[in-house]
Design an enzyme around this catalytic site. Structure first.
Site, PDB file in Angstrom:
ATOM      1  N   GLY A 143       0.847  -1.201   0.000  1.00 29.40           N
ATOM      2  CA  GLY A 143       0.000   0.000   0.000  1.00 29.40           C
ATOM      3  C   GLY A 143       0.871   1.235   0.000  1.00 29.40           C
ATOM      4  CD  GLU A 185       7.043  -5.469  -2.396  1.00 28.75           C
ATOM      5  OE1 GLU A 185       7.306  -4.502  -3.138  1.00 28.75           O
ATOM      6  OE2 GLU A 185       7.811  -6.415  -2.220  1.00 28.75           O
ATOM      7  CB  CYS A 190       3.283   0.192  -6.722  1.00 25.49           C
ATOM      8  SG  CYS A 190       3.419  -1.574  -6.968  1.00 25.49           S
TER       9      CYS A 190
HETATM   10  P1  NAD Z   1      -4.349   4.583   1.526  1.00 20.60           P
HETATM   11  O1  NAD Z   1      -3.001   4.927   2.043  1.00 20.60           O
HETATM   12  O2  NAD Z   1      -5.537   5.140   2.255  1.00 20.60           O
HETATM   13  O3  NAD Z   1      -4.558   3.006   1.478  1.00 20.60           O
HETATM   14  C1  NAD Z   1      -3.672   2.140   0.817  1.00 20.60           C
HETATM   15  C2  NAD Z   1      -4.041   0.712   1.246  1.00 20.60           C
HETATM   16  O4  NAD Z   1      -3.722   0.536   2.616  1.00 20.60           O
HETATM   17  C3  NAD Z   1      -5.542   0.408   1.151  1.00 20.60           C
HETATM   18  O5  NAD Z   1      -5.692  -0.934   0.749  1.00 20.60           O
HETATM   19  C4  NAD Z   1      -6.060   0.590   2.569  1.00 20.60           C
HETATM   20  O6  NAD Z   1      -7.173  -0.245   2.852  1.00 20.60           O
HETATM   21  C5  NAD Z   1      -4.876   0.148   3.381  1.00 20.60           C
HETATM   22  N1  NAD Z   1      -4.745   0.790   4.672  1.00 20.60           N
HETATM   23  C6  NAD Z   1      -4.955   2.093   4.973  1.00 20.60           C
HETATM   24  N2  NAD Z   1      -4.670   2.324   6.279  1.00 20.60           N
HETATM   25  C7  NAD Z   1      -4.278   1.128   6.803  1.00 20.60           C
HETATM   26  C8  NAD Z   1      -3.818   0.715   8.076  1.00 20.60           C
HETATM   27  N3  NAD Z   1      -3.683   1.577   9.087  1.00 20.60           N
HETATM   28  N4  NAD Z   1      -3.500  -0.589   8.233  1.00 20.60           N
HETATM   29  C9  NAD Z   1      -3.588  -1.478   7.227  1.00 20.60           C
HETATM   30  N5  NAD Z   1      -3.999  -1.137   5.996  1.00 20.60           N
HETATM   31  C10 NAD Z   1      -4.331   0.154   5.778  1.00 20.60           C
HETATM   32  O7  NAD Z   1      -4.371   5.031   0.021  1.00 20.60           O
HETATM   33  P2  NAD Z   1      -5.476   4.847  -1.110  1.00 20.60           P
HETATM   34  O8  NAD Z   1      -6.160   6.152  -1.330  1.00 20.60           O
HETATM   35  O9  NAD Z   1      -6.314   3.629  -0.898  1.00 20.60           O
HETATM   36  O10 NAD Z   1      -4.513   4.536  -2.324  1.00 20.60           O
HETATM   37  C11 NAD Z   1      -3.695   5.529  -2.870  1.00 20.60           C
HETATM   38  C12 NAD Z   1      -2.269   5.390  -2.418  1.00 20.60           C
HETATM   39  O11 NAD Z   1      -1.997   4.087  -1.920  1.00 20.60           O
HETATM   40  C13 NAD Z   1      -1.372   5.580  -3.598  1.00 20.60           C
HETATM   41  O12 NAD Z   1      -0.809   6.849  -3.541  1.00 20.60           O
HETATM   42  C14 NAD Z   1      -0.341   4.496  -3.496  1.00 20.60           C
HETATM   43  O13 NAD Z   1       0.861   5.030  -2.998  1.00 20.60           O
HETATM   44  C15 NAD Z   1      -0.806   3.562  -2.459  1.00 20.60           C
HETATM   45  N6  NAD Z   1      -1.073   2.206  -2.958  1.00 20.60           N
HETATM   46  C16 NAD Z   1      -0.010   1.462  -3.294  1.00 20.60           C
HETATM   47  C17 NAD Z   1      -0.212   0.185  -3.765  1.00 20.60           C
HETATM   48  C18 NAD Z   1       0.943  -0.669  -4.175  1.00 20.60           C
HETATM   49  O14 NAD Z   1       0.740  -1.596  -4.956  1.00 20.60           O
HETATM   50  N7  NAD Z   1       2.143  -0.452  -3.634  1.00 20.60           N
HETATM   51  C19 NAD Z   1      -1.491  -0.304  -3.889  1.00 20.60           C
HETATM   52  C20 NAD Z   1      -2.574   0.497  -3.530  1.00 20.60           C
HETATM   53  C21 NAD Z   1      -2.337   1.757  -3.042  1.00 20.60           C
END
Ligand code: NAD
Length: 477
Positions: free
Chosen positions: A228, A250, A284
């Site tokens: 994430g 990741e 990503c």
């Molecule tokens: P976000 O930071 O709110 O969430 C990203 C992911 O983390 C989501 O699946 C969310 O459910 C999970 N999450 C959020 N807070 C959490 C916590 N405290 N504990 C466990 N999981 C948690 O962002 P978003 O708006 O959903 O996505 C946009 C951003 O997320 C992007 O800018 C990107 O950097 C990142 N992202 C990265 C990947 C990747 O493949 N590396 C995938 C999805 C999102």
């Protein structure tokens, strides 16, 4: 509509109802709810951790050949159901159904590969300094794992974590993203049907921060893996550090593409459009910063802007669609803010730049910004959407310096006809992955991971297996 009933999976049994809180799952192409997701209670979370701990000794002691059999059967079930699962993915995530179906088949390949690799977890015999002493290095599973996966690849990312953990003898409690539960549940369902013992894998949903805090603090959990954003990864690493738990992260990326004067521009542009706008840019490793050598900058940006006109945004269920909506209602405003900020800093919009006219749902046009100033937010913040920027550079050193300027270090790309230029980029780029003259970086057999703010650990290749093992020295006299 073929959207399945949703549930939790705890200790081998689906759970729903029972007064549990629920949240809707929304189709991002229309904004309409397609399903209702039950959220885990504290008891569900505790029982999932307990089940993972109880099942661990038996699963770790199960011959690798038998664990391989379960994973291989599950992979076959996924292949049989790829069309049906892919449709559910499109309904909850938005990507074109053909892309979603390919993703399900890819997840089956990932399970196959980890199944095989689990049979090749070898130890070593280290010659001793003392006669009669035998030194063995055994490779053992780390224990029950807590996994957190996002919504952009709702089956690939869980398959990488589940495949590696289960093949090595670990058990797992996974919290997939609440926007894409049906896809992750289809993967877990295939494993259960393939003969996975109860408790080896549980699937829970809830408030992400509350669930992750609960699971990471659980004394039964021995390792944490998260995909994430960097912001959330930081919090997760800090929580895991309190009890010295192993972590794989990741996180985000901001991939540079170095296009040199001698590059095959036709090929670079053709492949760039596919790589940038696949999954609406929510990847990503998506190419984002096109750093183009001055001699071909104008030609490259003109060709890229023209090629963007071939992308067809629309509902992923429509076979003519080549780019679906953004998965979340919060993503189009994020795109709007980045574009407005870049334009304020002097950027020009060469293609797209706004919401798709007349579309419902969460659509954003495939966008190219040119002449973007280094101070613009989009030059350091991951857009995670269909937004590319192009900036000129002079020589190799200047290009590399620009490529390495961001805090991230996940994927990187270069287009050049010169082997020595490719070699210099391979040596100088600060990234976990580099593709030269193409954009392919994700095979089950190869390591997938980053450096710097993109995280640590690896999710593919033999490196991905190592992340779930520890070495135990046994010295026998
Ligand atoms: P976000 O930071 O709110 O969430 C990203 C992911 O983390 C989501 O699946 C969310 O459910 C999970 N999450 C959020 N807070 C959490 C916590 N405290 N504990 C466990 N999981 C948690 O962002 P978003 O708006 O959903 O996505 C946009 C951003 O997320 C992007 O800018 C990107 O950097 C990142 N992202 C990265 C990947 C990747 O493949 N590396 C995938 C999805 C999102």
């Amino acid at each position: 509509m073929d959207y399945p009933e949703l549930s939790l999976l705890v200790a081998g049994t689906p759970r729903s109802g029972g007064g549990r809180a629920v949240r809707p799952v929304v189709n991002p192409a229309t904004g309409a709810a397609v399903g209702e997701l039950p959220l885990a209670t504290d008891d569900d979370l505790d029982e999932a951790c307990e089940a993972a701990a109880t099942a661990f000794p038996g699963w770790a002691a199960t011959p690798a050949y038998d664990r391989y059999g379960v994973l291989r059967r599950a992979a076959d079930l996924l292949r049989e159901r790829a069309g049906e699962i892919g449709r559910a993915t499109t309904l909850e995530q938005g990507k074109p159904v053909a892309e979603a179906t390919v993703e399900v088949r890819g997840a089956a390949d990932i399970l196959d590969w980890f199944a095989e690799e689990g049979r090749r977890v070898y130890g070593r015999v280290v010659p001793a300094r003392t006669p009669g002493v035998r030194q063995l290095v055994l490779r053992k599973p780390v224990g029950p794992v807590a996994a957190f996966t996002p919504w952009n690849f709702p089956i690939t990312i869980p398959a990488r974590k589940i495949g590696a953990a289960l093949a090595t003898g670990c058990t797992m409690v996974i919290k997939p993203d609440e926007q894409t539960p049906a896809t992750a549940l289809a993967l877990a369902g295939a494993l259960v049907e393939a003969g996975l013992p109860p408790g080896v894998l549980s699937v829970v949903f809830g408030d992400p921060a509350a669930v992750s805090t609960w699971l990471i603090r659980s004394p039964q959990i021995r390792k944490v893996t998260f995909t994430g954003s960097t912001a959330v990864g930081r919090q997760i690493a800090a929580l895991a550090a309190e009890d010295v738990k192993r972590v794989t992260l990741e996180l985000g990326g901001h991939a540079p593409v170095l296009v040199f004067d001698d590059a095959d521009l036709e090929k670079a542009v053709r492949l760039a459009v596919l790589a940038k706008f696949r999954n609406a840019g929510q990847i990503c490793i998506a190419p984002t910063r096109f750093l183009v050598q001055s001699g071909v900058y104008d030609e490259f940006t003109d060709r890229f802007a023209a090629a963007i006109g071939t992308v067809r945004p629309g509902d992923g269920l429509d076979p003519a669609t080549t780019m679906g909506p953004l998965a979340h209602v919060r993503r189009p405003p994020a795109m709007a803010a980045l574009v407005a900020d870049a334009v304020e800093h002097g950027a020009e919009i060469a293609a797209g730049g706004g919401p798709v006219p007349g579309a419902g749902g969460h659509f954003w046009e495939p966008t190219l910004l040119t002449g973007v100033a280094p101070q613009a937010r989009v030059m350091r913040e991951e857009p995670f959407g269909p937004l590319a920027v192009a900036v000129p550079f002079g020589d190799l050193d200047e290009g590399l310096a620009a490529a390495n300027r961001v805090p991230y270090g996940l994927a990187s790309y270069a287009f050049t006809a010169d082997r020595s230029t490719a070699h210099a980029v391979a040596e100088g780029i600060e990234a976990g992955m580099l593709a030269v003259n193409h954009f392919m970086l994700t095979a089950p057999e190869t390591p997938f991971g980053g450096i710097k703010a993109s995280g640590y650990g690896s999710e593919g290749g033999t490196e991905g297996v190592d992340d779930y093992l520890f070495s135990k020295l046994v010295s026998e006299a």
